[in-house]
Design a protein around this motif. Structure first.
Motif, PDB file in Angstrom:
ATOM      1  N   GLU A 232       0.614  -1.410   0.060  1.00 12.65           N
ATOM      2  CA  GLU A 232      -0.001  -0.008   0.053  1.00 12.65           C
ATOM      3  C   GLU A 232       1.050   1.173  -0.168  1.00 12.65           C
ATOM      4  OE1 GLU A 232      -2.955  -0.099  -0.453  1.00 12.65           O
ATOM      5  OE2 GLU A 232      -3.765  -2.221   0.271  1.00 12.65           O
ATOM      6  N   ILE A 233       1.941   1.254   0.621  1.00 10.77           N
ATOM      7  CA  ILE A 233       2.986   2.510   0.871  1.00 10.77           C
ATOM      8  C   ILE A 233       3.569   2.529  -0.694  1.00 10.77           C
ATOM      9  CG2 ILE A 233       5.074   3.162   1.889  1.00 10.77           C
ATOM     10  CD1 ILE A 233       2.593   3.434   3.831  1.00 10.77           C
ATOM     11  N   LYS A 234       3.962   1.507  -1.334  1.00 10.69           N
ATOM     12  CA  LYS A 234       4.563   1.472  -2.396  1.00 10.69           C
ATOM     13  C   LYS A 234       3.460   2.138  -3.477  1.00 10.69           C
ATOM     14  CE  LYS A 234       8.563  -0.827  -1.664  1.00 10.69           C
ATOM     15  NZ  LYS A 234      10.024  -0.338  -1.833  1.00 10.69           N
ATOM     16  N   ASN A 235       2.274   1.604  -3.320  1.00  7.46           N
ATOM     17  CA  ASN A 235       1.368   2.291  -4.329  1.00  7.46           C
ATOM     18  C   ASN A 235       1.171   3.865  -4.006  1.00  7.46           C
ATOM     19  OD1 ASN A 235      -0.709   2.442  -6.206  1.00  7.46           O
ATOM     20  ND2 ASN A 235      -2.172   1.683  -4.601  1.00  7.46           N
ATOM     21  N   ASP A 236       1.307   4.333  -2.993  1.00  6.68           N
ATOM     22  CA  ASP A 236       0.896   5.711  -2.678  1.00  6.68           C
ATOM     23  C   ASP A 236       2.287   6.467  -3.164  1.00  6.68           C
ATOM     24  OD1 ASP A 236      -1.444   5.317  -1.261  1.00  6.68           O
ATOM     25  OD2 ASP A 236      -0.622   4.865   0.767  1.00  6.68           O
ATOM     26  N   LEU A 237       3.412   5.634  -3.001  1.00  4.35           N
ATOM     27  CA  LEU A 237       4.705   6.389  -3.559  1.00  4.35           C
ATOM     28  C   LEU A 237       4.827   6.273  -5.212  1.00  4.35           C
ATOM     29  CD1 LEU A 237       7.108   5.334  -0.834  1.00  4.35           C
ATOM     30  CD2 LEU A 237       6.463   7.785  -1.310  1.00  4.35           C
ATOM     31  N   SER A 603      -2.386   5.431 -19.945  1.00  5.81           N
ATOM     32  CA  SER A 603      -1.123   5.369 -19.840  1.00  5.81           C
ATOM     33  C   SER A 603      -0.398   5.567 -18.393  1.00  5.81           C
ATOM     34  CB  SER A 603      -0.248   6.389 -21.001  1.00  5.81           C
ATOM     35  OG  SER A 603      -0.375   7.799 -20.496  1.00  5.81           O
ATOM     36  N   ARG A 604      -1.147   6.287 -17.668  1.00  2.00           N
ATOM     37  CA  ARG A 604      -0.830   6.533 -16.169  1.00  2.00           C
ATOM     38  C   ARG A 604      -0.870   5.511 -15.229  1.00  2.00           C
ATOM     39  NH1 ARG A 604      -4.022  11.800 -14.202  1.00  2.00           N
ATOM     40  NH2 ARG A 604      -2.588  11.518 -12.575  1.00  2.00           N
ATOM     41  N   GLU A 605      -0.032   4.889 -14.493  1.00  8.09           N
ATOM     42  CA  GLU A 605       0.158   3.901 -13.957  1.00  8.09           C
ATOM     43  C   GLU A 605      -1.071   4.120 -12.659  1.00  8.09           C
ATOM     44  OE1 GLU A 605       4.285   1.353 -13.843  1.00  8.09           O
ATOM     45  OE2 GLU A 605       4.521   3.325 -12.613  1.00  8.09           O
ATOM     46  N   LYS A 606      -1.036   5.094 -12.226  1.00  6.41           N
ATOM     47  CA  LYS A 606      -1.851   5.363 -11.093  1.00  6.41           C
ATOM     48  C   LYS A 606      -2.422   6.786 -11.149  1.00  6.41           C
ATOM     49  CE  LYS A 606      -2.297   5.430  -6.267  1.00  6.41           C
ATOM     50  NZ  LYS A 606      -1.921   5.736  -4.813  1.00  6.41           N
ATOM     51  N   ILE A 607      -3.854   6.877 -10.828  1.00  8.82           N
ATOM     52  CA  ILE A 607      -4.566   8.305 -10.735  1.00  8.82           C
ATOM     53  C   ILE A 607      -4.779   8.481  -9.325  1.00  8.82           C
ATOM     54  CG2 ILE A 607      -6.331   9.787 -11.566  1.00  8.82           C
ATOM     55  CD1 ILE A 607      -6.402   8.203 -14.298  1.00  8.82           C
ATOM     56  N   ASN A 608      -4.193   9.466  -8.696  1.00  8.44           N
ATOM     57  CA  ASN A 608      -4.376   9.492  -7.184  1.00  8.44           C
ATOM     58  C   ASN A 608      -5.673  10.185  -6.524  1.00  8.44           C
ATOM     59  OD1 ASN A 608      -2.992   8.749  -4.635  1.00  8.44           O
ATOM     60  ND2 ASN A 608      -2.131  10.737  -4.380  1.00  8.44           N
ATOM     61  N   THR A 609      -6.816  10.159  -7.115  1.00 10.60           N
ATOM     62  CA  THR A 609      -8.035  10.510  -6.798  1.00 10.60           C
ATOM     63  C   THR A 609      -9.197   9.470  -6.921  1.00 10.60           C
ATOM     64  OG1 THR A 609      -8.893  11.452  -8.797  1.00 10.60           O
ATOM     65  CG2 THR A 609      -7.278  12.730  -7.620  1.00 10.60           C
ATOM     66  N   PRO A 610     -10.195   9.705  -6.131  1.00  8.41           N
ATOM     67  CA  PRO A 610     -11.260   8.745  -6.439  1.00  8.41           C
ATOM     68  C   PRO A 610     -12.131   8.729  -7.887  1.00  8.41           C
ATOM     69  CG  PRO A 610     -11.626   9.912  -4.433  1.00  8.41           C
ATOM     70  CD  PRO A 610     -10.567  10.688  -5.065  1.00  8.41           C
ATOM     71  N   SER A 611     -11.741   9.675  -8.665  1.00 12.40           N
ATOM     72  CA  SER A 611     -11.898   9.630 -10.153  1.00 12.40           C
ATOM     73  C   SER A 611     -11.286   8.835 -10.969  1.00 12.40           C
ATOM     74  CB  SER A 611     -12.028  11.281 -10.638  1.00 12.40           C
ATOM     75  OG  SER A 611     -12.508  12.081  -9.836  1.00 12.40           O
ATOM     76  N   SER A 612     -10.475   8.016 -10.515  1.00 13.22           N
ATOM     77  CA  SER A 612      -9.554   7.071 -11.149  1.00 13.22           C
ATOM     78  C   SER A 612     -10.263   6.364 -12.329  1.00 13.22           C
ATOM     79  CB  SER A 612      -8.672   6.303 -10.425  1.00 13.22           C
ATOM     80  OG  SER A 612      -9.407   5.502  -9.580  1.00 13.22           O
ATOM     81  N   SER A 613     -11.305   5.835 -11.910  1.00 12.40           N
ATOM     82  CA  SER A 613     -12.098   4.958 -12.736  1.00 12.40           C
ATOM     83  C   SER A 613     -12.717   5.704 -13.794  1.00 12.40           C
ATOM     84  CB  SER A 613     -12.911   3.974 -12.140  1.00 12.40           C
ATOM     85  OG  SER A 613     -14.136   4.558 -11.384  1.00 12.40           O
ATOM     86  N   GLN A 614     -13.109   7.108 -13.743  1.00 11.64           N
ATOM     87  CA  GLN A 614     -13.924   7.578 -14.581  1.00 11.64           C
ATOM     88  C   GLN A 614     -13.311   8.531 -15.747  1.00 11.64           C
ATOM     89  OE1 GLN A 614     -15.384   9.770 -11.012  1.00 11.64           O
ATOM     90  NE2 GLN A 614     -17.472   8.709 -10.912  1.00 11.64           N
ATOM     91  N   VAL A 615     -12.133   9.010 -15.059  1.00 15.43           N
ATOM     92  CA  VAL A 615     -11.370   9.732 -16.325  1.00 15.43           C
ATOM     93  C   VAL A 615     -10.886   9.002 -17.462  1.00 15.43           C
ATOM     94  CG1 VAL A 615     -10.784  11.631 -14.821  1.00 15.43           C
ATOM     95  CG2 VAL A 615      -9.085   9.946 -14.942  1.00 15.43           C
ATOM     96  N   VAL A 616     -10.900   7.669 -17.359  1.00 15.59           N
ATOM     97  CA  VAL A 616     -10.380   6.875 -18.565  1.00 15.59           C
ATOM     98  C   VAL A 616     -11.328   6.648 -19.419  1.00 15.59           C
ATOM     99  CG1 VAL A 616      -8.565   5.670 -16.883  1.00 15.59           C
ATOM    100  CG2 VAL A 616     -10.639   5.002 -16.946  1.00 15.59           C
ATOM    101  N   GLN A 617     -12.541   6.913 -18.954  1.00 12.50           N
ATOM    102  CA  GLN A 617     -13.922   6.642 -20.026  1.00 12.50           C
ATOM    103  C   GLN A 617     -13.866   8.105 -20.719  1.00 12.50           C
ATOM    104  OE1 GLN A 617     -17.382   5.729 -17.734  1.00 12.50           O
ATOM    105  NE2 GLN A 617     -16.317   4.946 -15.993  1.00 12.50           N
TER     106      GLN A 617
END
Length: 650
Positions: A232-237, A603-617
């Motif tokens: 989880e820490i690695k993911n946050d980093l 292409s982004r490995e991670k989107i650091n907000t709750p919108s992560s599943s929405q902005v890829v649509q």
């Protein structure tokens, strides 16, 4: 679990002492050598001969407890007590199995009996501490820990437990002191390193947390929770590949590690890696250990693929009894997933009830929503002191190219962020607390409060400018970017500090229909902190929205901001026209790559907000006026929101 040895004082029938001793010693030797089945058979033969010996009862209890046959373990521990009622260890064994199966009241009763028989028996106090922690009797737990310290003042486990206890009480400085003392007493002891890592993660020192979780695994490579926590820490980093490897490693060590599966599934879903998520779900198909987890995440995949009827079919088959017993993260995810599925099925009452349950994160118990409100109000006080404006203008000597993307959570900042970063000359720094770091410098180094910004000297302001510019540049992945935008919605309330340091900063203020904004905040499961504690209900979200917008209006009027308003609905309805206006404000040419913003998001490995599943649509309009489906639940919110409908001309 402790068994009896071969002490002959336990024998009551002196005439048969030799035969009994021979039989029992043989059974004990088998037990000690690890021949547990043979030992069990011998113990049972002894009982059939009518020999009632506490060692036999106790050791049978131990064996059955190891096999998770708790009913038989309890039965034999009780027989041990009957045959030797003066033994504190007999009561201790019984209390431990009761603690293990969650019968805390009975465990407490027998542990108190242990302490009565042997007032300095450390293990009993430690188990009693666990009982009080499990039953949330914090005062009693703290008192028991102090008794443990008196018995063993230099025991590293006790000192580490005290540190962990203080950490959970949010007494962070004292917690760190005790945890570090435990490490100094026993440098190769993994538990205090685990507690220290948790503490560092709590206060946001992720790199220190990372280092200490690595130490835990180095000392105890079989402690599975450390792999998950470090993942989880690695993911946050944003160390995405390392995070994935850690989750997979935990499952390699133990194939039925449920928390490992939950963490891996959650990780793939949050990072939009549906291909790998589906692959793992298929690999684990039929695994009875994670039956409900499989249903839940399969449902989420179907939801993400817009097969809403199948998503509902699967989520409805998840056991609610399991939901109540699973870990908090999985439980909150379940209710969030279910809420959005019910919404798509137009079951808005069921959706609303599920959203409420998705907000029941116990971490909020440590948050203080009033502190965030006071934080906003304290910032505003600077505007009432003329020295704020006099100093700001006198300290300003050159134009710094700094850019901020602000607004309110769930107002469309992440979508605009994704669009802007699609431009080859623009990078967006997503919700990194650089301004928060400046606030810490002001309070800890310069010894001013946030309502005393006007007291800063020119030298101090220059130090803050330099710190900000250096750190925001380091965070940029595009080393040739001409424009770096600091995106953090709630920095709206920090505008007095931003303006004091960078009077000519360019500000993009994103807004969305107030009711849709508030609804969307309520529907998200944010990571708990003092600010997000204000977004757990429609009413609370409306109140803090109202306060934040009041600040925006004041700041806009008094700070001479260089700003551009960006309306979420305009971005949705007239994408190219709107983005060109934003580009004009940024004084940069519009680029055709902006149209391919989804490719940037994917292409982004991670989107650091709750919108992560929405902005890829692809751009969709279903989020506009969604609040009308929940109109009945806004009955006490209109007083806070109606004025902003008029202000933003909706």
């Amino acid at each position: 679990m402790k068994g009896f040895g071969s002490n002959k004082k336990f024998f009551k029938d002196k005439n048969n002492l030799f035969d009994k001793d021979r039989l029992i010693i043989h059974a004990l030797e088998l037990h000690q050598k690890g021949n547990t089945e043979e030992a069990k058979s011998c113990y049972q033969k002894i009982l059939k001969k009518g020999i009632a010996d506490p060692r036999v009862f106790t050791n049978l209890g131990v064996l059955f407890q190891m096999e998770n046959d708790y009913e038989k373990a309890i039965k034999f521990y009780k027989k041990s007590i009957i045959s030797f009622p003066e033994s504190h260890e007999a009561y201790s064994n019984l209390s431990r199995v009761l603690l293990e199966i969650g019968k805390y009241e009975l465990a407490e009763k027998y542990l108190i009996k242990v302490i009565t028989l042997k007032p300095d028996f450390l293990k009993a106090y430690q188990n009693l501490f666990n009982v009080y922690v499990k039953t949330n009797q914090r005062k009693k737990a703290g008192d028991v820990l102090q008794k443990c310290l008196k018995i063993a003042p230099n025991d590293p486990l006790i000192i580490s437990n005290l540190g962990r206890f203080l950490l959970e009480e949010n007494n962070l400085d004292e917690a760190k002191k005790y945890i570090k003392k435990a490490i100094s007493l026993k440098p190769d002891f993994w538990i205090p390193y685990n507690n220290l890592a948790t503490l560092e993660a709590t206060i946001g020192n992720l790199m220190e947390a990372e280092k200490n979780f690595h130490k835990v695994i180095e000392i105890n490579p079989n402690y599975l929770e450390a792999y998950v926590s470090l993942g989880e820490i690695k993911n946050d980093l944003f160390k995405i590949k390392e995070a994935e490897a850690l989750f997979l490693k935990s499952l390699e060590i133990k194939k039925d590690f449920v928390n490992g599966y939950c963490s891996l599934f959650r990780f793939y879903e949050k990072t939009n890696n549906l291909i790998k998520l589906k692959k793992q779900l298929n690999i684990q198909d039929g695994n009875p250990v994670i039956k409900n987890e499989l249903l839940m995440y399969r449902s989420r995949v179907f939801f993400r693929e817009k097969n809403f009827s199948k998503a509902k079919e699967l989520i409805d088959n998840v056991s609610l009894n399991w939901v109540g017993k699973t870990d908090v993260n999985t439980r909150l995810n379940f209710w969030s997933f279910k809420a959005f599925i019910e919404e798509k099925s137009e079951n808005f009452n069921e959706a609303y009830d599920s959203f409420i349950k998705s907000q029941l994160n116990t971490k909020y118990e440590k948050c203080n929503k009033t502190e965030f409100r006071n934080y906003i109000i304290n910032y505003e006080k600077n505007l009432h002191n003329k020295n704020f404006f006099l100093k700001r203008d006198s300290f300003f000597n050159k134009k710094h190219e700094v850019y901020f993307l602000i607004g309110f959570p769930r107002s469309g900042t992440t979508l605009l962020d994704t669009v802007l970063r699609s431009h080859p000359d623009i990078d967006v720094i997503e919700e990194k607390p650089v301004i928060y770091s400046l606030e810490k410098i002001i309070k800890n180094q310069f010894k001013y409060q946030l309502d005393e910004i006007y007291k800063l000297s020119e030298k101090e302001v220059e130090k803050l400018r330099t710190y900000y510019l250096e750190n925001i540049s380091k965070l940029s992945d595009k080393k040739n970017a001409r424009i770096i935008i600091d995106k953090f919605p709630l920095q709206t309330v920090s505008l007095p500090l931003i303006n004091f340091i960078f009077p000519k900063a360019k500000i993009i203020f994103v807004h969305r229909h107030p009711y849709d904004t508030v609804l969307s905040c309520f529907q998200q499961s944010f990571e708990p902190n003092n600010a997000m504690a204000n977004l757990r209900s429609l009413r609370e979200s409306s109140e803090i929205y109202d306060l934040s917008m009041k600040m925006w209006v004041k700041y806009k009027e008094k700070l001479s901001l260089d700003y551009k308003m960006s309306r979420y609905e305009s971005l949705i309805n007239n994408f190219e026209v709107h983005t060109k206006k934003v580009m004009n404000f940024l004084e940069i040419e519009w680029d055709a790559s902006i149209k391919n913003y989804r490719a940037t998001a994917l292409s982004r490995e991670k989107i650091n907000t709750p919108s992560s599943s929405q902005v890829v649509q692809p751009i969709y309009k279903s989020s506009i006026a969604k609040w009308e489906n929940y109109k009945t639940y806004f009955y006490d919110c209109h007083i806070f929101l109606e004025k902003w409908i008029k202000y933003f001309n909706y």
